[in-house]
Design an enzyme around this catalytic site. Structure first.
Site, PDB file in Angstrom:
ATOM      1  N   ASP A 186      36.587  37.606  34.136  1.00 35.99           N
ATOM      2  CA  ASP A 186      36.338  36.230  34.640  1.00 35.99           C
ATOM      3  C   ASP A 186      35.931  35.350  33.286  1.00 35.99           C
ATOM      4  O   ASP A 186      36.086  35.752  32.202  1.00 35.99           O
ATOM      5  CB  ASP A 186      34.771  36.427  35.251  1.00 35.99           C
ATOM      6  CG  ASP A 186      33.789  36.928  34.577  1.00 35.99           C
ATOM      7  OD1 ASP A 186      33.916  37.669  34.019  1.00 35.99           O
ATOM      8  OD2 ASP A 186      32.524  36.589  34.839  1.00 35.99           O
ATOM      9  N   HIS A 525      41.934  44.112  35.670  1.00 36.12           N
ATOM     10  CA  HIS A 525      41.605  42.924  36.420  1.00 36.12           C
ATOM     11  C   HIS A 525      41.112  41.651  35.467  1.00 36.12           C
ATOM     12  O   HIS A 525      39.934  41.990  34.725  1.00 36.12           O
ATOM     13  CB  HIS A 525      40.303  43.110  37.100  1.00 36.12           C
ATOM     14  CG  HIS A 525      39.518  42.167  38.084  1.00 36.12           C
ATOM     15  ND1 HIS A 525      40.274  41.787  39.302  1.00 36.12           N
ATOM     16  CD2 HIS A 525      38.533  41.173  37.860  1.00 36.12           C
ATOM     17  CE1 HIS A 525      39.568  40.833  39.759  1.00 36.12           C
ATOM     18  NE2 HIS A 525      38.547  40.370  38.830  1.00 36.12           N
ATOM     19  N   ASP A 574      45.171  51.655  38.307  1.00 35.17           N
ATOM     20  CA  ASP A 574      45.691  50.713  37.554  1.00 35.17           C
ATOM     21  C   ASP A 574      46.183  49.459  38.295  1.00 35.17           C
ATOM     22  O   ASP A 574      47.298  49.553  38.275  1.00 35.17           O
ATOM     23  CB  ASP A 574      46.784  51.481  36.634  1.00 35.17           C
ATOM     24  CG  ASP A 574      47.051  50.487  35.482  1.00 35.17           C
ATOM     25  OD1 ASP A 574      46.393  49.532  35.064  1.00 35.17           O
ATOM     26  OD2 ASP A 574      47.841  50.773  34.608  1.00 35.17           O
ATOM     27  N   GLU A 583      38.284  46.467  35.559  1.00 34.20           N
ATOM     28  CA  GLU A 583      38.131  45.246  34.838  1.00 34.20           C
ATOM     29  C   GLU A 583      37.996  45.648  33.251  1.00 34.20           C
ATOM     30  O   GLU A 583      37.524  46.985  33.159  1.00 34.20           O
ATOM     31  CB  GLU A 583      36.944  44.469  35.479  1.00 34.20           C
ATOM     32  CG  GLU A 583      36.747  43.053  34.759  1.00 34.20           C
ATOM     33  CD  GLU A 583      35.990  42.070  35.491  1.00 34.20           C
ATOM     34  OE1 GLU A 583      35.264  42.563  36.432  1.00 34.20           O
ATOM     35  OE2 GLU A 583      35.855  41.180  35.023  1.00 34.20           O
TER      36      GLU A 583
HETATM   37  O1  9MR Z   1      36.901  38.560  39.569  1.00 37.62           O
HETATM   38  C1  9MR Z   1      35.388  38.773  39.494  1.00 37.62           C
HETATM   39  C2  9MR Z   1      35.169  39.801  38.706  1.00 37.62           C
HETATM   40  O2  9MR Z   1      35.435  39.417  37.327  1.00 37.62           O
HETATM   41  C3  9MR Z   1      33.692  40.188  38.822  1.00 37.62           C
HETATM   42  O3  9MR Z   1      33.385  41.324  37.727  1.00 37.62           O
HETATM   43  C4  9MR Z   1      33.418  40.703  40.122  1.00 37.62           C
HETATM   44  C5  9MR Z   1      32.088  41.451  40.097  1.00 37.62           C
HETATM   45  O4  9MR Z   1      31.011  40.618  40.164  1.00 37.62           O
HETATM   46  O5  9MR Z   1      33.661  39.735  41.182  1.00 37.62           O
HETATM   47  C6  9MR Z   1      35.194  39.431  41.093  1.00 37.62           C
HETATM   48  O6  9MR Z   1      35.137  38.254  41.949  1.00 37.62           O
HETATM   49  C7  9MR Z   1      35.355  38.742  43.464  1.00 37.62           C
HETATM   50  C8  9MR Z   1      34.099  38.159  43.953  1.00 37.62           C
HETATM   51  O7  9MR Z   1      33.077  39.118  43.571  1.00 37.62           O
HETATM   52  C9  9MR Z   1      34.313  38.260  45.535  1.00 37.62           C
HETATM   53  N1  9MR Z   1      35.437  37.760  46.016  1.00 37.62           N
HETATM   54  C10 9MR Z   1      36.630  38.308  45.257  1.00 37.62           C
HETATM   55  C11 9MR Z   1      36.421  38.076  43.806  1.00 37.62           C
HETATM   56  C12 9MR Z   1      37.685  38.791  43.263  1.00 37.62           C
HETATM   57  O8  9MR Z   1      38.552  37.759  42.411  1.00 37.62           O
HETATM   58  O1  9MR Z   2      28.929  45.702  34.247  1.00 40.17           O
HETATM   59  C1  9MR Z   2      28.536  45.359  35.296  1.00 40.17           C
HETATM   60  C2  9MR Z   2      28.157  46.421  36.259  1.00 40.17           C
HETATM   61  O2  9MR Z   2      27.003  47.239  35.626  1.00 40.17           O
HETATM   62  C3  9MR Z   2      27.774  45.967  37.536  1.00 40.17           C
HETATM   63  O3  9MR Z   2      27.224  47.140  38.258  1.00 40.17           O
HETATM   64  C4  9MR Z   2      28.438  44.886  38.266  1.00 40.17           C
HETATM   65  C5  9MR Z   2      28.320  44.521  39.334  1.00 40.17           C
HETATM   66  O4  9MR Z   2      27.289  43.468  39.353  1.00 40.17           O
HETATM   67  O5  9MR Z   2      29.011  43.868  37.252  1.00 40.17           O
HETATM   68  C6  9MR Z   2      29.275  44.124  36.105  1.00 40.17           C
HETATM   69  O6  9MR Z   2      29.570  43.162  35.150  1.00 40.17           O
HETATM   70  C7  9MR Z   2      30.579  41.980  35.442  1.00 40.17           C
HETATM   71  C8  9MR Z   2      29.823  40.939  35.685  1.00 40.17           C
HETATM   72  O7  9MR Z   2      28.925  40.755  36.365  1.00 40.17           O
HETATM   73  C9  9MR Z   2      30.805  39.752  35.502  1.00 40.17           C
HETATM   74  N1  9MR Z   2      31.785  39.998  34.279  1.00 40.17           N
HETATM   75  C10 9MR Z   2      32.418  41.156  34.681  1.00 40.17           C
HETATM   76  C11 9MR Z   2      31.738  42.395  34.490  1.00 40.17           C
HETATM   77  C12 9MR Z   2      32.302  43.529  34.548  1.00 40.17           C
HETATM   78  O8  9MR Z   2      32.906  43.931  35.649  1.00 40.17           O
END
Ligand code: 9MR
Ligand code: 9MR
Length: 610
Positions: A186, A525, A574, A583
């Site tokens: 993100d 991701h 993957d 991610e």
């Molecule tokens: O793409 C988002 C990712 O970078 C984050 O780690 C993740 C968890 O917070 O959320 C992803 O976004 C999702 C969102 O939480 C819910 N709707 C779908 C999104 C997928 O792109």
């Molecule tokens: O690394 C984070 C993990 O410990 C949490 O469980 C998760 C859901 O809240 O979010 C992860 O962090 C994401 C962050 O919220 C948004 N950018 C991407 C991070 C990796 O997925």
């Protein structure tokens, strides 16, 4: 026509090394092994009696042989496993392992195995920079070049309604927060999480500098600052440090924040505070952008989210560390960092209970309801930098002082303070000693877990959390600290076991790192490295680690479909859609860098004992 023989050679070469049919049963590090560390392979086989194994060199001569050790049923992988200990195979060469009728891919034994991985893992941070164009000449390949994202980021505070329907007031200032690193797939830039990632880079610098070693000396990397006379690792760290400094609220500014602990029932009650010196939790999009989106194409509002005590202490800790690291290299920058660290620490003491709410859409929460470890971490860094008795007293008064060490993550940062106490000269011997003991005890605990784990990794828990690969790599970092403190080879071998797992010694026969190994990560991701969704976009550059198997938070659609059907180490795919499994993130690549760099070079030498 002239090209044909070349192409043939290339095909033969790739066919023999990369495209070999996946040897389902033999799992080993797809890079191979250093000559002077443990060398282990895991074989999944139903046999309950030991199997014969042989190692052959490129000419087919058998150079080692033995019998597997039956480990048995392993719940983490769902496999019935055997251990192959290649222990004495030290001569640099290329080999294959044969067990029963299975033959492994060729693997190398050689020195310097991890230096390219460490360099690539560091270069990831350049690729994830915000506020600057990623230029073809630094990108490694023009496909990874991109225009600057969020080039002039002058952000207002979030105002309006969050996911829970709570109304937030906003603030009457804007901050120029251009720069820093995007967190992950993100485009959020988070102070909590930026902190641990930055600490890990700065700590790596300190660790090596103490040994008189500068593996990322100026010009070794390819970043815009290469050639400026400053270590490239420090240049990269400063890119994030400047951003964290910019997230600090000017004196006299006020903020409206919720009262009390996160998750308390009912609508939050707000109060207005003197927020000067605190740090905003993050700057991020109002809504999640779709995949793919290049940073430059992000049209969402970019907003500062409310200040938190945790973010403020992340700033205090990393800025104090910055002051130490830069003291003689750039005294002015060092002084700027120290002043910011002191202001942040004081602001956190004034407002010790301002928590993130995890209630905004468009970015991750990184909410943490216990900041006692952040207080300890910040005090430890300030103590190690200034030697001042107030900070020493705060460390000694903390419940985390000499408490059992757990591997760090973004919400558990006590170990970071303990490492600093254990390894920094300004800390008194009587404060360093318990910190050292606690770290060595933790490392011993990880080795004990390794002996219980089927794939022989320093992690025997059956819960695989979000970012499990980084949990394992952060345990490897603690093992690396213990190795430096004691010189004992077993800790280095434990680090090797951890990185072996990440690089292929796992039930999926998967290298979780892009560009390294026969079956590397290809579809993280990520909003720019989104080749899976748009052929015009690149895949990941080399040296980026996937979060890895997640058996506990099956948040995304791919993970949700696997729920209940996978052994913990197999809950992974993957696939770009799998944001809970696949991610990439700055706090995950940082320990990959730290560990890869610890395994190579003169600073990594161990004394073999017993
Ligand atoms: O793409 C988002 C990712 O970078 C984050 O780690 C993740 C968890 O917070 O959320 C992803 O976004 C999702 C969102 O939480 C819910 N709707 C779908 C999104 C997928 O792109
Ligand atoms: O690394 C984070 C993990 O410990 C949490 O469980 C998760 C859901 O809240 O979010 C992860 O962090 C994401 C962050 O919220 C948004 N950018 C991407 C991070 C990796 O997925």
């Amino acid at each position: 026509m002239i090209l044909r023989p070349l192409i043939l050679i290339a095909l033969v070469a790739t066919a023999s090394i990369d495209a070999a049919p996946p040897p389902a049963a033999i799992h080993l590090n797809q890079l191979g092994f250093l000559p002077d560390t443990a060398k282990r392979a895991i074989v999944a086989d139903p046999s309950t009696t030991p199997l014969r194994w042989t190692v052959r060199d490129t000419r087919g001569a058998t150079v080692a042989a033995g019998e597997t050790k039956v480990i048995g049923d392993d719940a983490a992988s769902g496999d019935h496993v055997h251990l192959v200990d290649l222990g004495r195979l030290a001569a640099p060469s290329t080999y294959r392992l044969r067990v029963g009728r299975q033959t492994s891919r060729p693997f190398a034994v050689r020195a310097g195995l991890y230096a390219p991985l460490a360099a690539a893992a560091l270069h990831y941070f350049y690729h994830t920079r915000a506020g600057i164009a990623i230029e073809p000449r630094y990108a490694g390949d023009p496909r990874w070049a991109r225009p600057a994202g969020h080039a002039k980021e002058i952000a207002p505070c979030f105002s309006g309604t969050d996911e829970r329907g709570t109304h937030w007031q906003g603030c009457d200032y804007r901050l120029d927060v251009t720069g820093g690193w995007y967190d992950a797939g993100d485009h959020g830039k988070y102070v909590v999480n930026g902190g641990i990632a930055l600490w890990t880079l700065q700590n790596l610098y300190e660790r090596e500098a103490r040994a008189g070693r500068f593996p990322f000396a100026d010009g070794r990397g390819t970043i815009p600052e290469s050639g400026n006379g400053t270590d490239d690792l420090l240049d990269e760290a400063r890119w994030e440090m400047r951003f964290l400094l910019a997230m600090q609220i000017p004196d006299g500014a006020r903020a409206t924040v919720p009262v009390g602990a996160p998750g308390s029932a009912g609508a939050p009650v707000f109060r207005t505070i003197d927020a000067g010196g605190m740090a905003h939790q993050k700057v991020a999009d109002r809504h999640w952008t779709a995949l793919p989106t290049r940073p430059v194409d992000d049209r969402e509002d970019r907003l500062l989210y409310p200040p938190t005590t945790a973010a403020t202490l992340n700033l205090a800790a990393t800025a104090a560390q910055c002051a130490r690291v830069w003291r003689t290299i750039d005294p002015r920058f060092s002084a700027t960092c120290l002043a910011a660290a002191r202001r942040a620490y004081a602001a956190a003491q004034r407002e010790p209970q301002v928590y993130a709410t995890n209630s905004f859409t468009g970015s991750g929460g990184y909410g943490d309801g216990d900041v006692s470890d952040e207080f300890y971490w910040a005090a430890a860094e300030l103590y190690a930098t200034t030697g001042e008795p107030t900070f020493a007293a705060a460390v000694r008064g903390s419940p985390w002082h000499a408490a059992p060490v757990q591997a760090p993550d973004w919400g558990h940062v006590g170990a970071l303070g303990t490492i600093t106490l254990a390894t920094t000269a300004a800390v008194s011997a009587s404060d360093a000693a318990p910190a050292r003991r606690a770290l060595i005890a933790a490392a011993d605990g990880f080795l004990a877990e390794e002996a219980r784990s089927g794939y022989r990794i320093p992690y025997a828990t059956l819960d695989y959390p979000w970012g499990s690969n980084a949990v394992i790599l952060n345990r490897a970092m603690i093992l690396g600290v213990a190795q430096r403190l004691t010189g004992a080879a077993r800790y280095r071998d434990g680090m090797v076991d951890a990185i072996d797992y990440v690089l292929g010694r796992n039930p999926l026969d998967q290298s979780y790192v892009s560009g390294f190994g026969a079956r590397p990560l290809t579809h993280p991701h990520h909003r720019f490295w989104a080749h899976q969704l748009d052929a015009a976009l690149p895949g990941p550059p080399p040296g980026v680690v996937s979060g890895g198997p997640n058996s506990t938070a099956m948040a995304d659609p791919i993970a949700a479909a696997m729920q209940g059907t996978c052994a913990p180490q197999r809950c992974w795919a993957d696939d770009i859609r799998a944001y809970a499994l696949n991610e990439v993130a700055i706090n995950w690549n940082a320990p990959l860098l730290w560990v890869a760099s610890a395994l190579d070079g003169p600073g990594a030498r161990t004394q073999r004992r017993r």
